[in-house]
Design a protein around this motif. Structure first.
Motif, PDB file in Angstrom:
ATOM      1  N   MET A  36      25.456   4.689   1.454  1.00  0.00           N
ATOM      2  CA  MET A  36      25.741   3.885   2.389  1.00  0.00           C
ATOM      3  C   MET A  36      24.470   2.815   2.459  1.00  0.00           C
ATOM      4  O   MET A  36      23.351   3.381   2.246  1.00  0.00           O
ATOM      5  N   THR A  37      24.621   1.601   2.492  1.00  0.00           N
ATOM      6  CA  THR A  37      23.706   0.457   2.421  1.00  0.00           C
ATOM      7  C   THR A  37      23.007   0.459   3.641  1.00  0.00           C
ATOM      8  O   THR A  37      23.850   0.423   5.018  1.00  0.00           O
ATOM      9  N   PRO A  38      21.623   0.589   3.848  1.00  0.00           N
ATOM     10  CA  PRO A  38      20.944   0.437   5.183  1.00  0.00           C
ATOM     11  C   PRO A  38      21.371  -0.803   5.636  1.00  0.00           C
ATOM     12  O   PRO A  38      21.286  -2.029   5.200  1.00  0.00           O
ATOM     13  N   PHE A  39      21.087  -1.160   7.336  1.00  0.00           N
ATOM     14  CA  PHE A  39      21.199  -2.341   7.809  1.00  0.00           C
ATOM     15  C   PHE A  39      19.930  -2.940   7.605  1.00  0.00           C
ATOM     16  O   PHE A  39      19.910  -4.228   7.214  1.00  0.00           O
ATOM     17  N   ILE A  40      18.726  -2.368   7.623  1.00  0.00           N
ATOM     18  CA  ILE A  40      17.456  -3.010   7.252  1.00  0.00           C
ATOM     19  C   ILE A  40      16.749  -2.223   6.459  1.00  0.00           C
ATOM     20  O   ILE A  40      16.612  -0.796   6.390  1.00  0.00           O
ATOM     21  N   GLU A  41      16.109  -2.834   5.316  1.00  0.00           N
ATOM     22  CA  GLU A  41      15.175  -2.195   4.403  1.00  0.00           C
ATOM     23  C   GLU A  41      13.732  -2.905   4.655  1.00  0.00           C
ATOM     24  O   GLU A  41      13.440  -4.032   4.269  1.00  0.00           O
ATOM     25  N   ILE A  42      12.751  -2.153   4.692  1.00  0.00           N
ATOM     26  CA  ILE A  42      11.433  -2.641   4.897  1.00  0.00           C
ATOM     27  C   ILE A  42      10.663  -1.861   3.777  1.00  0.00           C
ATOM     28  O   ILE A  42      10.690  -0.750   3.568  1.00  0.00           O
ATOM     29  N   ARG A  43      10.169  -3.100   2.786  1.00  0.00           N
ATOM     30  CA  ARG A  43       9.300  -2.274   1.584  1.00  0.00           C
ATOM     31  C   ARG A  43       8.244  -2.876   1.790  1.00  0.00           C
ATOM     32  O   ARG A  43       7.789  -4.081   1.767  1.00  0.00           O
ATOM     33  N   ASP A  44       7.153  -1.985   1.381  1.00  0.00           N
ATOM     34  CA  ASP A  44       5.702  -2.317   1.326  1.00  0.00           C
ATOM     35  C   ASP A  44       5.257  -3.589   2.289  1.00  0.00           C
ATOM     36  O   ASP A  44       4.147  -4.119   1.791  1.00  0.00           O
ATOM     37  N   LEU A  45       5.592  -3.274   3.486  1.00  0.00           N
ATOM     38  CA  LEU A  45       5.453  -4.543   4.360  1.00  0.00           C
ATOM     39  C   LEU A  45       3.680  -4.107   4.850  1.00  0.00           C
ATOM     40  O   LEU A  45       3.374  -3.254   5.389  1.00  0.00           O
ATOM     41  N   THR A  46       3.114  -5.246   4.707  1.00  0.00           N
ATOM     42  CA  THR A  46       1.690  -5.292   5.153  1.00  0.00           C
ATOM     43  C   THR A  46       1.397  -6.884   5.977  1.00  0.00           C
ATOM     44  O   THR A  46       1.964  -7.787   5.566  1.00  0.00           O
ATOM     45  N   VAL A  47       0.819  -6.515   7.000  1.00  0.00           N
ATOM     46  CA  VAL A  47       0.407  -7.765   7.954  1.00  0.00           C
ATOM     47  C   VAL A  47      -0.820  -7.457   8.411  1.00  0.00           C
ATOM     48  O   VAL A  47      -1.505  -6.592   8.708  1.00  0.00           O
ATOM     49  N   ARG A  48      -1.676  -8.777   7.939  1.00  0.00           N
ATOM     50  CA  ARG A  48      -2.966  -8.988   8.164  1.00  0.00           C
ATOM     51  C   ARG A  48      -3.371  -9.826   9.451  1.00  0.00           C
ATOM     52  O   ARG A  48      -2.996 -10.821   9.139  1.00  0.00           O
ATOM     53  N   PHE A  49      -4.364  -9.570  10.263  1.00  0.00           N
ATOM     54  CA  PHE A  49      -4.972 -10.499  11.123  1.00  0.00           C
ATOM     55  C   PHE A  49      -6.523 -10.492  10.767  1.00  0.00           C
ATOM     56  O   PHE A  49      -7.125  -9.669  11.405  1.00  0.00           O
ATOM     57  N   GLY A  50      -6.765 -11.565  10.165  1.00  0.00           N
ATOM     58  CA  GLY A  50      -8.442 -11.754   9.658  1.00  0.00           C
ATOM     59  C   GLY A  50      -8.584 -10.419   8.629  1.00  0.00           C
ATOM     60  O   GLY A  50      -7.897  -9.954   7.768  1.00  0.00           O
ATOM     61  N   GLU A  51      -9.685  -9.521   9.005  1.00  0.00           N
ATOM     62  CA  GLU A  51      -9.961  -8.267   8.333  1.00  0.00           C
ATOM     63  C   GLU A  51      -8.941  -7.345   8.625  1.00  0.00           C
ATOM     64  O   GLU A  51      -9.193  -6.214   8.011  1.00  0.00           O
ATOM     65  N   VAL A  52      -8.217  -7.342   9.750  1.00  0.00           N
ATOM     66  CA  VAL A  52      -7.681  -6.180  10.046  1.00  0.00           C
ATOM     67  C   VAL A  52      -6.070  -6.046   9.654  1.00  0.00           C
ATOM     68  O   VAL A  52      -5.412  -7.150   9.603  1.00  0.00           O
ATOM     69  N   GLU A  53      -5.646  -4.806   9.005  1.00  0.00           N
ATOM     70  CA  GLU A  53      -4.573  -4.600   8.576  1.00  0.00           C
ATOM     71  C   GLU A  53      -3.709  -4.003   9.746  1.00  0.00           C
ATOM     72  O   GLU A  53      -3.780  -2.554   9.935  1.00  0.00           O
ATOM     73  N   ALA A  54      -3.088  -4.933  10.445  1.00  0.00           N
ATOM     74  CA  ALA A  54      -2.061  -4.360  11.302  1.00  0.00           C
ATOM     75  C   ALA A  54      -0.855  -3.334  11.052  1.00  0.00           C
ATOM     76  O   ALA A  54      -0.535  -2.576  11.506  1.00  0.00           O
ATOM     77  N   LEU A  55      -0.560  -3.602   9.769  1.00  0.00           N
ATOM     78  CA  LEU A  55       0.622  -2.944   9.215  1.00  0.00           C
ATOM     79  C   LEU A  55       0.073  -2.707   7.690  1.00  0.00           C
ATOM     80  O   LEU A  55      -0.348  -3.746   7.042  1.00  0.00           O
ATOM     81  N   ARG A  56       0.434  -1.458   7.115  1.00  0.00           N
ATOM     82  CA  ARG A  56      -0.037  -1.418   5.846  1.00  0.00           C
ATOM     83  C   ARG A  56       0.804  -0.491   5.106  1.00  0.00           C
ATOM     84  O   ARG A  56       1.240   0.557   5.170  1.00  0.00           O
ATOM     85  N   ASN A  57       1.591  -1.241   4.126  1.00  0.00           N
ATOM     86  CA  ASN A  57       2.668  -0.823   3.047  1.00  0.00           C
ATOM     87  C   ASN A  57       3.582   0.289   3.673  1.00  0.00           C
ATOM     88  O   ASN A  57       3.594   1.377   3.500  1.00  0.00           O
ATOM     89  N   VAL A  58       4.223  -0.229   4.843  1.00  0.00           N
ATOM     90  CA  VAL A  58       5.357   0.298   5.453  1.00  0.00           C
ATOM     91  C   VAL A  58       6.527   0.296   4.750  1.00  0.00           C
ATOM     92  O   VAL A  58       7.042  -0.838   4.388  1.00  0.00           O
ATOM     93  N   ASN A  59       7.120   1.202   4.421  1.00  0.00           N
ATOM     94  CA  ASN A  59       8.518   1.493   3.789  1.00  0.00           C
ATOM     95  C   ASN A  59       9.452   2.321   4.916  1.00  0.00           C
ATOM     96  O   ASN A  59       9.022   3.525   5.237  1.00  0.00           O
ATOM     97  N   LEU A  60      10.441   1.770   5.105  1.00  0.00           N
ATOM     98  CA  LEU A  60      11.355   2.317   5.966  1.00  0.00           C
ATOM     99  C   LEU A  60      12.835   1.808   5.922  1.00  0.00           C
ATOM    100  O   LEU A  60      13.008   0.537   5.424  1.00  0.00           O
ATOM    101  N   GLU A  61      13.946   2.579   6.037  1.00  0.00           N
ATOM    102  CA  GLU A  61      15.109   2.336   6.131  1.00  0.00           C
ATOM    103  C   GLU A  61      15.596   2.526   7.409  1.00  0.00           C
ATOM    104  O   GLU A  61      15.528   3.450   7.929  1.00  0.00           O
ATOM    105  N   ILE A  62      16.605   1.540   7.966  1.00  0.00           N
ATOM    106  CA  ILE A  62      17.074   1.696   9.225  1.00  0.00           C
ATOM    107  C   ILE A  62      18.753   1.352   9.110  1.00  0.00           C
ATOM    108  O   ILE A  62      19.217   0.343   8.473  1.00  0.00           O
ATOM    109  N   MET A  63      19.430   2.496   9.537  1.00  0.00           N
ATOM    110  CA  MET A  63      20.752   2.339   9.294  1.00  0.00           C
ATOM    111  C   MET A  63      21.524   1.826  10.645  1.00  0.00           C
ATOM    112  O   MET A  63      21.128   1.762  11.708  1.00  0.00           O
ATOM    113  N   GLU A  64      22.743   1.211  10.233  1.00  0.00           N
ATOM    114  CA  GLU A  64      23.596   0.513  11.425  1.00  0.00           C
ATOM    115  C   GLU A  64      23.770   1.815  12.631  1.00  0.00           C
ATOM    116  O   GLU A  64      24.187   2.742  12.245  1.00  0.00           O
TER     117      GLU A  64
END
Length: 534
Positions: free
Chosen positions: A1-29
């Motif tokens: 079954m294909t996931p509704f949302i695929e999150i792959r290696d998601l990284t979000v930085r604010f300046g020197e701070v990594e708020a999210l680091r290499n997040v991998n996740l699948e969310i089904m419908e």
């Protein structure tokens, strides 16, 4: 079954701070996914990335939505609808969109974002002077320029158990009622997914249960996918199918909600053993104190009724009771914010007792300048740095070196390490976590060197770990600065952790003054449900 949302290696930085680091996740419908984590772990950032209406300057990885979209009218539906007819007569075809690579002004991204509902902590976003039913009807107008009927709006209010308030003006609702109207407004847009960021974080447990039940019912009736964050592990168990534990922006665990909740609770640890503290002589007292209001509907309301009380210097004193018991009104009178209808209040300044019922700089004003209050809905100046928030913005004019030294000392007192305090001085409040902002707000009160500090629901929006940090901050502030604290709280665990004594209020009267354990033993079932939850 294909996931509704695929999150792959998601990284979000604010300046020197990594708020999210290499997040991998699948969310089904159709899945209900819970996200647990301490304050600053990245929960809210992840939800805002998924919402797709805000830009992130330093973001990498992928957030791919798999949906069905009509080529004729660009209407979007969940992936299970692929192959079906659109309401315009066209066909729903498979479609993918990566929110990381698509800009916020991209039409494909906006088409999907319009089908996503969100409930934010501490933000109600209602038309305060409009009636509840009008608020729901206007939601569709804002989203698409369309409209819904009065009957449809009434149906949605039934859905969230708010039909008995549909003709009320929105600003006159309680916090829990406002949150349910927010949910009805989001349902009016016929969303395919609900993002709920601490939707009951500021509510007492009993009111939170009503909001949770409304969310559970709406998710089932509307067949929505849901992602919810909460600082209450029980919410994960009650409302979700799977849960994620985030820590410092990384996925630590993924699995059954009960197991993730237990793992999160174990991270909180426990309070250190309390040291016995000798308090001083009385610093605040009231005699036969009353506050009455005239209500058209209810006649004479005795918000506070013939209260007698003494608070000792260096004491941490709790005021507890259900909503409407009178504790907030009493705290505001003791703090000099409102005047009593009858009775007396005195505050000791040095060796002299000041009459708080007599206005003027030599009477009430002489005492109130040594009092501070941190409201539950505190506000920091969003476009000023932390050091500005602690000095210039509150009228504290000091040479820079002295201001920096005093700010760091106060931040350390409320729970930052010295290194953390130095780093946080140059940041704006929106770069901080909720727990960090709360500690800065407490520092903003303490830096003025008050003798008495009133804290109104200080742990209302906090996770377990941050609650323990705040408990330690209050105890440390008492030890380091000699502060006297008056704490208004629904959180009996917090009261038991920090308070030397507590007063149980009921219908405007003080029923009992004694140890927190003694107060707990005298609570009614209703009081236990509201202040202890499950």
């Amino acid at each position: 079954m294909t996931p509704f949302i695929e999150i792959r290696d998601l990284t979000v930085r604010f300046g020197e701070v990594e708020a999210l680091r290499n997040v991998n996740l699948e969310i089904m419908e159709g899945e209900s996914l819970g996200i647990l984590g301490r304050s600053g772990s990245g929960k809210s950032v992840l939800l805002h990335v998924l919402r797709g209406v805000e830009p992130f300057e330093n973001i990498s990885g992928q957030v791919i939505y798999h949906v069905g979209r009509c080529a004729r009218c660009q209407h979007v539906e969940p992936p299970s609808k692929v192959g079906e007819k659109c309401k315009c007569g066209g066909n729903l075809e498979p479609f993918e969109a990566d929110f990381v690579t698509l800009g916020i002004n991209d039409a494909d991204r906006r088409d999907i974002s319009r089908r996503i509902a969100i409930m934010l902590q501490r933000t109600f976003a209602l038309y305060g002077d409009e009636r509840v039913i009008v608020n729901v009807m206007r939601a569709v107008e804002e989203a698409s320029g369309g409209s819904i009927s009065v009957n449809r709006a009434a149906d949605l209010l039934d859905e969230v158990n708010m039909s008995h308030r549909m003709m009320h003006v929105a600003r006159e609702l309680s916090g829990g009622e406002k949150q349910r109207v927010v949910l009805a407004r989001q349902l009016a847009k016929s969303p395919m997914m609900l993002l709920a960021d601490e939707p009951s974080g500021t509510l007492d447990p009993k009111t939170a249960d009503l909001v949770h039940e409304s969310i559970r019912r709406a998710v089932g009736d509307f067949n929505m996918t849901m992602i919810i964050t909460s600082h209450w592990p029980d919410v994960m168990v009650e409302l979700t199918d799977r849960a994620v534990l985030l820590d410092h922006g990384e996925v630590v665990s993924l699995g059954k909600p009960s197991e993730i909740a237990a793992e999160f609770a174990s991270m909180a640890g426990k309070m250190d053993d309390r040291k016995e503290v000798k308090v001083g002589a009385p610093i605040l007292r009231c005699r036969d104190l009353s506050k009455r209001y005239i209500s058209i509907d209810r006649g004479v309301v005795r918000a506070v009724d013939e209260v007698n009380l003494e608070v000792y210097e260096g004491e941490i004193f709790g005021l507890v009771g259900t909503s409407g018991a009178g504790k907030t009104t009493l705290s505001k009178m003791l703090n000099g914010i409102i005047l009593p209808t009858s009775g007396g209040i005195w505050c000791r300044v040095g060796d002299e007792w000041v009459d708080m019922t007599v206005l003027g700089a030599d009477q009430k004003g002489r005492a109130t300048k040594y009092m501070g209050m941190l409201h539950q809905e505190y506000t920091l100046y969003p476009y000023r740095s932390v050091i500005d928030n602690l000095t210039e913005s509150i009228g504290l004019a000091l040479p820079f070196e002295l201001a920096e030294r005093k700010a760091i000392h106060t931040l350390v007192t409320v729970g930052f390490s010295e290194e953390e305090a130095e780093k946080v001085l140059s940041k704006n409040p929106n770069e901080l976590s909720e727990g960090e902002r709360h500690r800065v707000a407490m520092a903003q009160v303490l830096i003025k060197e008050p003798r008495i500090v009133v804290l109104d629901e200080p742990t209302g929006t906090m996770d377990l770990i941050t609650k323990i940090d705040v408990s330690k901050s209050v105890l440390n502030a008492r030890d380091e600065l000699g502060e006297t604290f008056l704490i208004v709280s629904h959180d009996m665990d917090f009261v038991q952790n920090v308070c030397d004594r507590a007063a149980l209020m009921r219908n405007g009267k003080i029923i009992h003054v004694g140890t927190p354990d003694g107060v707990l033993s005298l609570m009614t079932k209703e009081e236990e449900e509201e202040m202890l939850g499950n």
